[in-house]
Design a protein around this motif. Sequence first.
Motif, PDB file in Angstrom:
ATOM      1  N   ASP A 113       0.783  -1.366  -0.140  1.00  0.00           N
ATOM      2  CA  ASP A 113      -0.163   0.058   0.005  1.00  0.00           C
ATOM      3  C   ASP A 113       0.679   1.201  -0.289  1.00  0.00           C
ATOM      4  O   ASP A 113       1.916   1.532   0.442  1.00  0.00           O
ATOM      5  CB  ASP A 113      -0.788  -0.144   1.674  1.00  0.00           C
ATOM      6  CG  ASP A 113      -1.753   0.660   1.340  1.00  0.00           C
ATOM      7  OD1 ASP A 113      -1.580   1.906   0.290  1.00  0.00           O
ATOM      8  OD2 ASP A 113      -3.205   0.378   2.180  1.00  0.00           O
ATOM      9  N   LYS A 114       1.365   2.334  -1.470  1.00  0.00           N
ATOM     10  CA  LYS A 114       1.850   2.955  -1.418  1.00  0.00           C
ATOM     11  C   LYS A 114       1.526   4.359  -1.009  1.00  0.00           C
ATOM     12  O   LYS A 114       2.126   5.326  -0.613  1.00  0.00           O
ATOM     13  CB  LYS A 114       2.144   3.422  -2.628  1.00  0.00           C
ATOM     14  CG  LYS A 114       1.102   4.061  -2.968  1.00  0.00           C
ATOM     15  CD  LYS A 114       1.193   3.914  -5.236  1.00  0.00           C
ATOM     16  CE  LYS A 114      -0.496   4.668  -5.716  1.00  0.00           C
ATOM     17  NZ  LYS A 114       0.195   5.025  -7.035  1.00  0.00           N
TER      18      LYS A 114
ATOM     19  N   LEU B  80       7.009   3.086  -3.390  1.00  0.00           N
ATOM     20  CA  LEU B  80       7.210   2.150  -4.260  1.00  0.00           C
ATOM     21  C   LEU B  80       9.082   1.978  -3.910  1.00  0.00           C
ATOM     22  O   LEU B  80       9.501   3.844  -4.792  1.00  0.00           O
ATOM     23  CB  LEU B  80       6.599   2.811  -5.408  1.00  0.00           C
ATOM     24  CG  LEU B  80       4.761   2.001  -5.033  1.00  0.00           C
ATOM     25  CD1 LEU B  80       4.047   2.185  -6.504  1.00  0.00           C
ATOM     26  CD2 LEU B  80       5.090   0.719  -5.228  1.00  0.00           C
TER      27      LEU B  80
ATOM     28  N   THR C  68       1.560  -2.388  -6.690  1.00  0.00           N
ATOM     29  CA  THR C  68       0.325  -2.203  -5.767  1.00  0.00           C
ATOM     30  C   THR C  68      -0.472  -3.376  -6.399  1.00  0.00           C
ATOM     31  O   THR C  68       0.025  -3.930  -7.185  1.00  0.00           O
ATOM     32  CB  THR C  68       0.693  -0.924  -6.069  1.00  0.00           C
ATOM     33  OG1 THR C  68      -0.099  -0.823  -7.551  1.00  0.00           O
ATOM     34  CG2 THR C  68       1.210   0.575  -5.497  1.00  0.00           C
TER      35      THR C  68
END
Length: 354
Positions: free
Chosen positions: A274-275, A280, A303
Amino acid sequence: MIQRIAAVILAGLALVGTQASAQGDDGEDIVYSILSFDDLEGWDQDDHSAALKVFLNTCSDFDDPDWRNLCAAAKDQNPASAKEFFELFFRPVMITIPDQEPLFTGYFEPELTGAPTRGGPYQYPIYKMPPEARRNQPWYSRRDILTSGVMDGRGLEIAWVDDPVELFFLQVQGSGRVRFPDGRTIRVGYGGANGHEYRSIGVELIRRGTYKSHQVSADVIKNWVRRNPADGTELLYHNPSYVFFREVSEVPADKGPLGAMNRSITTLRSIAVDKRYTPLGAPVWVEKDGESPMRRLMIAQDTGSAIKGAQRADIFMGTGDKAGKAAGKLKDPGRMVVFLPIQRAYAMLPDVSQ
């Protein structure tokens, strides 16, 4: 320059054991805890050079100066000194949300049977994203896309496959391969979505009492849908989210599928996160418990619509049926610890200087 690096490292060492909290965009309390590398179970035994190689696959895509400087240093790094590189420039930060349980699952790159044109058993299209679906979010639901005729006659089909259930799970995975009757293979990757919230059909089967939570896996769901075609179709419609694809056959067959950073991901070294909580491209130390414990450094390179939470990750298990079976069984507790540049770790702890 050396003095500046030393000062930052000393500042970072002083932060070890520090904890602070902040409020997320959704109003949830987020707790940040800086750990030492000695706190990471199995850290000394990992293959750090393998993790560094995967980190280098995507670190050039960072925009932030702190990360870009680390990427430049990583490119000059001797792989034999990878462990020292991570220990010198990063600090392990555990990010948690109270009352949110950690969870590791697995995903893989499926291979479907299909054809470039419709005919015979190949009746189920893999669609490209219509331009109006990008402009208008949320767009039509899964049911509407597949029953209203909105996609008909527009040439949006990439290929046609022989199994609507496998196509559904291709959308869950976000990428895959399609093998044609002549032996040729194309690869498809995530091309967008209709903007509806993902709903788990496994959770729905549990809610109905069809299965207990420990019984549910991808294979169990597939078999149930096939045994109950009418009810199975309705079950698939329970998830209004719909994923569109694009052809990415330029990716070599020996490389993994493209992740959210538009770079190939690596078996057992890439995770989906979950960015909102995990940047990332960041290294993430994974301590997965369960039947097959795992302790290794992975890279957050993907993701997923079902990946929600600060302690939530999907581990990429590889390509094909064997990887699919392993991914389907993976549903384990543990913890994940994000590696952040020392100055980034400091910035996430506004209270320590008070």
